[in-house]
Design a protein around this motif. Structure first.
Motif, short mmCIF file in Angstrom:
data_model
loop_
_atom_site.label_atom_id
_atom_site.label_comp_id
_atom_site.label_asym_id
_atom_site.label_seq_id
_atom_site.Cartn_x
_atom_site.Cartn_y
_atom_site.Cartn_z
N THR A 166 0.76 -5.42 6.21
CA THR A 166 0.77 -4.31 5.26
C THR A 166 2.19 -3.81 5.08
O THR A 166 2.87 -3.49 6.05
CB THR A 166 -0.12 -3.16 5.74
OG1 THR A 166 -1.46 -3.63 5.90
CG2 THR A 166 -0.11 -2.01 4.74
N PRO A 198 -3.81 0.77 -2.42
CA PRO A 198 -3.14 -0.51 -2.72
C PRO A 198 -2.35 -0.41 -4.02
O PRO A 198 -2.78 0.25 -4.98
CB PRO A 198 -4.30 -1.50 -2.84
CG PRO A 198 -5.39 -0.89 -2.02
CD PRO A 198 -5.26 0.60 -2.22
N THR A 206 0.82 -1.21 0.00
CA THR A 206 0.00 0.00 0.00
C THR A 206 0.86 1.26 0.00
O THR A 206 1.79 1.37 0.79
CB THR A 206 -0.91 0.02 1.25
OG1 THR A 206 -1.75 -1.12 1.24
CG2 THR A 206 -1.77 1.27 1.28
N ARG A 224 -4.50 5.84 1.97
CA ARG A 224 -3.83 4.65 1.45
C ARG A 224 -4.34 4.28 0.07
O ARG A 224 -5.54 4.40 -0.21
CB ARG A 224 -4.07 3.45 2.37
CG ARG A 224 -3.65 3.59 3.80
CD ARG A 224 -3.86 2.26 4.47
NE ARG A 224 -3.68 2.31 5.91
CZ ARG A 224 -3.69 1.23 6.68
NH1 ARG A 224 -3.90 0.04 6.15
NH2 ARG A 224 -3.51 1.35 7.99
#
Length: 235
Positions: A122, A52, A43, A50
C-alpha cells in the motif's frame, strides 16, 4: 486512524536479506530474482479512513538515480503493478507516488534492498490538511523545509509491535498513536499498531530503527526529503 498496518508483506519477501543484530542488510546477502514485481494499492489516508486513488503515478527508483527503473499509473480501484529487472543485484531504492497538486509526494522505503516480488504494498497519500491535523494532534512542530517520516514496527512474524521506541539519527520529534488510533504527545512507545511518527527531521540521510527489551530490530537508511511524506518499515 492516520496509518494502519501497511508493510507486512514487504518483510515476507525481504526476510532473507536480513539476519540478527542491528546492521543494515547488504544488497547481495541473499539470492536475487532477475525480475521482480511490486504491486498493491494507492490509497489516500485521512482521519476518516482510507480511499483508493486512481491515476496515481508510481515509480521505482534506485537510490541516487534521477531516472525511474519502472513507472505505472494506478487503476480505477487504486491497484498498481510494477515489473522490472534487477540485473541480478538487489535494488537499494524506494517507491515514489504523486497525484496532481492535492497530495503531498510520498516516498516508501522497504526495510532492505528489493530482491524478490513485493505483493500487496500500500502506497499512502496525504493531503497537507491531513498532515497538519496529525501535527496538531501530536502537539509537534513541522516546519517548512523539514522532513516527516511515518514508520511501522513489526516483529519477525510480521505482527505489529507495541511498546517499541523508534529511534533516528539525526533526531526528530517522535510521536506515537494513542489507544484511540490518533497521534498523541503522551505515549512514549508504539501502541499495538506499531506506528511511530518523526516530525521535523532534518532533510538528508536518516538511520532509523527501534528498541524494545527482549527484541532486536534492524537499523536501516532512508532519505528524508523536505516537505514530503516518507514511509518505512522497521523490523
Amino acid at each position: 486512524m492516520l496509518m494502519t498496518k501497511t508493510f507486512a508483506s514487504i518483510a515476507l519477501a525481504l526476510a532473507a536479506c536480513g539476519g540478527g543484530g542491528s546492521s543494515t542488510p547488504t544488497p547481495d546477502a541473499a539470492p536475487v530474482n532477475t525480475m521482480v514485481t511490486v504491486s498493491g494499492i494507492a490509497t489516500e489516508i485521512a482521519a476518516s479512513g482510507r480511499t483508493p486513488q486512481a491515476d496515481v503515478k508510481i515509480e521505482v527508483f534506485k537510490e541516487g538515480d534521477t531516472t525511474p527503473t519502472a513507472t505505472t499509473m494506478s487503476g480505477a480501484d487504486g491497484s498498481y503493478t510494477l515489473t522490472f529487472a534487477t540485473g541480478g543485484t538487489a535494488i537499494d531504492g524506494y517507491l515514489h507516488a504523486t497525484k496532481g497538486t492535492t497530495y503531498i509526494e510520498s516516498f516508501l522505503y522497504p526495510p532492505a534492498p528489493i530482491s524478490a516480488d513485493l505483493p500487496n504494498i500500500t502506497v499512502f497519500l496525504l493531503t497537507s490538511g491531513t498532515l497538519n491535523a496529525a501535527t496538531a494532534l501530536a502537539q509537534a512542530e513541522q516546519l517548512s523545509g523539514m522532513g516527516f517520516v511515518a514508520s511501522e514496527v513489526l516483529d519477525s512474524a510480521n505482527a505489529t509491535v507495541g511498546g517499541a521506541v523508534v529511534t533516528t539519527t539525526p533526531a526528530g520529534s517522535v510521536r506515537y498513536n494513542a489507544s484511540n488510533g490518533l497521534p498523541s504527545k503522551t505515549p512514549t512507545s508504539t501502541f499495538t499498531d506499531g506506528i511511530g511518527y518523526v516530525f521535523n527531521i532534518a532533510p538528508g540521510d536518516v538511520m532509523i530503527g527501534a528498541t524494545k527489551a527482549g527484541s532486536t530490530f534492524h537499523t536501516h537508511k532512508i532519505k528524508a526529503r523536505p516537505d514530503v511524506v516518507t514511509l518505512t518499515l522497521i523490523q
